[in-house]
Design a protein around this motif. Structure first.
Motif: not given
Length: 146
Positions: A125-131
């Motif tokens: 569920d974690e997107s690139i932006l969150d990373t």
């Protein structure tokens, strides 16, 4: 009288040039395209030089072979003293053990999978932006969150 003065000045000029150049006049002629002096023994000297180089190389290789043989003797005494095996022997034993384990099985043995590789249980569920946000400094994170 003038003729004598001109001859004297030419002689003195030649003398000055020879003194300035030193013994390089012979070399100057060679550089300008003149005939080089040929040494009749040049071919023989070159062959002797090549033979000496070959002989030195053979002596060097023989010396290194002797030194490596002595090192291997020392290594073997250490292996015998501590019960160690050569790398090739270890690999051969491991390969034989793997083949013995596989004899009765129809499939190959599973190898250990490092943690985090190929497991599907991770959060997708974690997107690139969150990373990327995790690696930004605090004030920048605040700006992007707003």
């Amino acid at each position: 009288v003038r003729l004598e003065e001109e001859q004297i000045s030419e002689r003195s000029m030649d003398f000055v040039m020879k003194q300035a150049l030193g013994g390089a006049t012979k070399d100057m002629g060679k550089m300008l395209g003149g005939e080089e002096e040929k040494d009749p023994d040049a071919q023989k000297k070159e062959e002797e030089r090549q033979e000496a180089l070959r002989q030195q190389e053979e002596e060097r290789k023989a010396k290194h072979a002797r030194m490596e043989a002595e090192r291997e003797k020392v290594r073997q005494t250490i292996r015998d003293k501590y019960g160690l095996k050569k790398k090739e022997e270890k690999e051969a034993e491991e390969k034989a053990a793997m083949e013995q384990a596989c004899e009765g099985s129809l499939t190959r043995p599973k190898k250990a999978i490092p943690a985090g590789c190929g497991t599907e249980d991770e959060e997708d569920d974690e997107s690139i932006l969150d990373t990327v946000m995790k690696f930004l400094p605090g004030p920048l994170q605040d700006m992007f969150k707003k």
